[in-house]
Design a protein around this motif. Structure first.
Motif, short mmCIF file in Angstrom:
data_model
loop_
_atom_site.label_atom_id
_atom_site.label_comp_id
_atom_site.label_asym_id
_atom_site.label_seq_id
_atom_site.Cartn_x
_atom_site.Cartn_y
_atom_site.Cartn_z
N UNK A 130 1.52 7.26 -6.44
CA UNK A 130 0.32 8.12 -6.83
C UNK A 130 0.98 9.49 -6.40
N UNK A 131 1.47 9.72 -5.15
CA UNK A 131 1.94 11.06 -4.74
C UNK A 131 3.02 11.70 -5.65
N UNK B 71 11.20 9.87 -15.23
CA UNK B 71 9.85 10.09 -16.01
C UNK B 71 9.77 8.77 -16.64
N UNK B 72 10.90 8.09 -17.16
CA UNK B 72 10.87 6.74 -17.89
C UNK B 72 10.30 5.59 -17.03
N UNK B 73 10.94 5.74 -15.66
CA UNK B 73 10.61 4.62 -14.85
C UNK B 73 9.33 4.64 -14.31
N UNK B 74 9.01 5.83 -14.00
CA UNK B 74 7.60 6.06 -13.37
C UNK B 74 6.43 5.57 -14.61
N UNK C 126 3.78 15.88 -9.00
CA UNK C 126 4.40 16.62 -10.10
C UNK C 126 3.33 17.36 -11.10
N UNK C 127 2.23 16.77 -11.14
CA UNK C 127 1.11 17.58 -11.77
C UNK C 127 0.68 18.82 -11.27
N UNK D 125 0.81 -1.16 0.01
CA UNK D 125 0.31 0.02 -0.03
C UNK D 125 0.79 1.21 0.21
N UNK D 126 1.96 1.24 0.94
CA UNK D 126 2.71 2.27 0.82
C UNK D 126 3.37 2.85 -0.62
#
Length: 337
Positions: A125-126, A227-230, A131-132, A118-119
């Motif tokens: 998500x965080x 960015x690529x890994x996310x 970033x957005x 869950x963490x």
């Protein structure tokens, strides 16, 4: 009750007939038989020393013998002397002279999720939402997002083809994962809708950590690499489970948006996956994000030797983030990074 009893009796007769035909051919025949499933699940619980949780039906000189069981009562079948569990249609089919008998797997068990899974989900998500909101200029470019979406399906196809091979069951550290992939052929609904989407997401956490570690080793420590890994985690890990999960759900349980995305191959369509991949010998349509890569990869992956397939998947897992970073930083797509 009578219908359930009749169905159970028919299933038991089918299993007994298959075993007797197989044993009858041991003396001089050269053919081997296997239990296959059509529209349901089957397990013949005859454990082998090497794989005690798997069942195997042995037999030679087996002529085609097909037995169909409809609407069988699972609990009645579980109590049968052979331990044959079936729902839907079960067939005993003829195999070639030298083909190994197929192993069957027990249904998946409910495994509890953990706080650290869950963490991880919360952290991913965080990072995306943070970033957005606070640094929108650091969001990935649209060309990079599209590239990673297409690459994720291709990567899932190579991964899927690798872990569906018999040889993958003997891989150190990966054997249990390969068993999960191959068990899914026997229990397609129980291993998707039966365990739930969140459980499936949790199953990807360790592999996300593994790919992240590979990126730290071989890619640059740059914002582009991050960015690529996310994107790889979102598209390859969560994306495969999302596309695959909904491909096994009945239409009545699919939201309209899911059906729309499947219609345009933005999510894996049910007919493309279930009718394409879930038909013995399970050798096509390996991509499970959108299925868009399958027309190109099917002829390549179908007969690709194990000595080529496994190194190919290993190379992609180790170096893809570094190579994509190079492609979008100094390569032909540098303008779009």
């Amino acid at each position: 009750a009578l219908a359930a009893a009749a169905a159970a009796a028919t299933a038991a007769a089918a299993a007994i007939a298959g075993v007797l035909f197989g044993l009858g051919g041991l003396a001089g025949g050269r053919r081997r038989g296997r239990v296959c499933c059509f529209g349901g699940q089957a397990l013949l619980s005859v454990p082998t020393p090497r794989h005690p949780r798997q069942g195997r039906l042995h037999g030679r000189g087996l002529r085609v013998a097909r037995h169909f069981v409809s609407n069988a009562n699972v609990e009645d079948l579980k109590r049968s002397s052979l331990g044959a569990v079936a729902t839907g249609s079960v067939a005993v089919m003829e195999e070639g002279n030298n083909e190994a008998t197929r192993m069957r797997f027990a249904a998946p068990k409910q495994v509890p999720t953990t706080w650290w899974q869950l963490a991880h989900h919360v952290l991913v998500a965080s990072v995306i939402l943070g970033t957005a909101i606070f640094a929108p200029s650091e969001l990935p470019s649209l060309p990079l997002v599209i590239f990673m979406f297409l690459y994720a399906d291709a990567y899932s196809a190579v991964l899927h083809a690798t872990l569906d091979r018999e040889a993958a069951l003997d891989l150190p550290f990966l054997g249990s994962t390969a068993e999960g992939f191959q068990m899914h052929h026997d229990h397609p609904v129980a291993s998707t809708g039966g365990v739930g989407l969140y459980r499936l997401f949790c199953d990807t956490v360790k592999i996300q950590w593994t790919t992240g570690f590979c990126a730290l080793l071989f890619a640059g420590h740059t914002a582009l690499a991050a960015r690529i890994i996310i994107l790889k985690w979102v598209m390859c890990a969560y994306g495969t489970q999302l596309g695959h999960y909904w491909s096994h759900m009945p239409v009545r349980k699919k939201p309209a948006v899911v059906q729309l995305l499947q219609k345009f191959h933005l999510l894996l369509p049910s007919d493309h996956h279930v009718q394409g991949h879930h038909a013995p010998p399970y050798d096509k349509n390996f991509g499970i994000v959108s299925g868009l890569s399958n027309p190109i990869l099917n002829p390549i992956l179908k007969d690709l030797p194990w000595k080529v397939l496994f190194p190919l998947w290993s190379f992609m897992t180790l170096f893809d983030t570094a190579l994509i970073e190079r492609l979008f930083s100094t390569g032909i797509l540098a303008h779009f990074g």
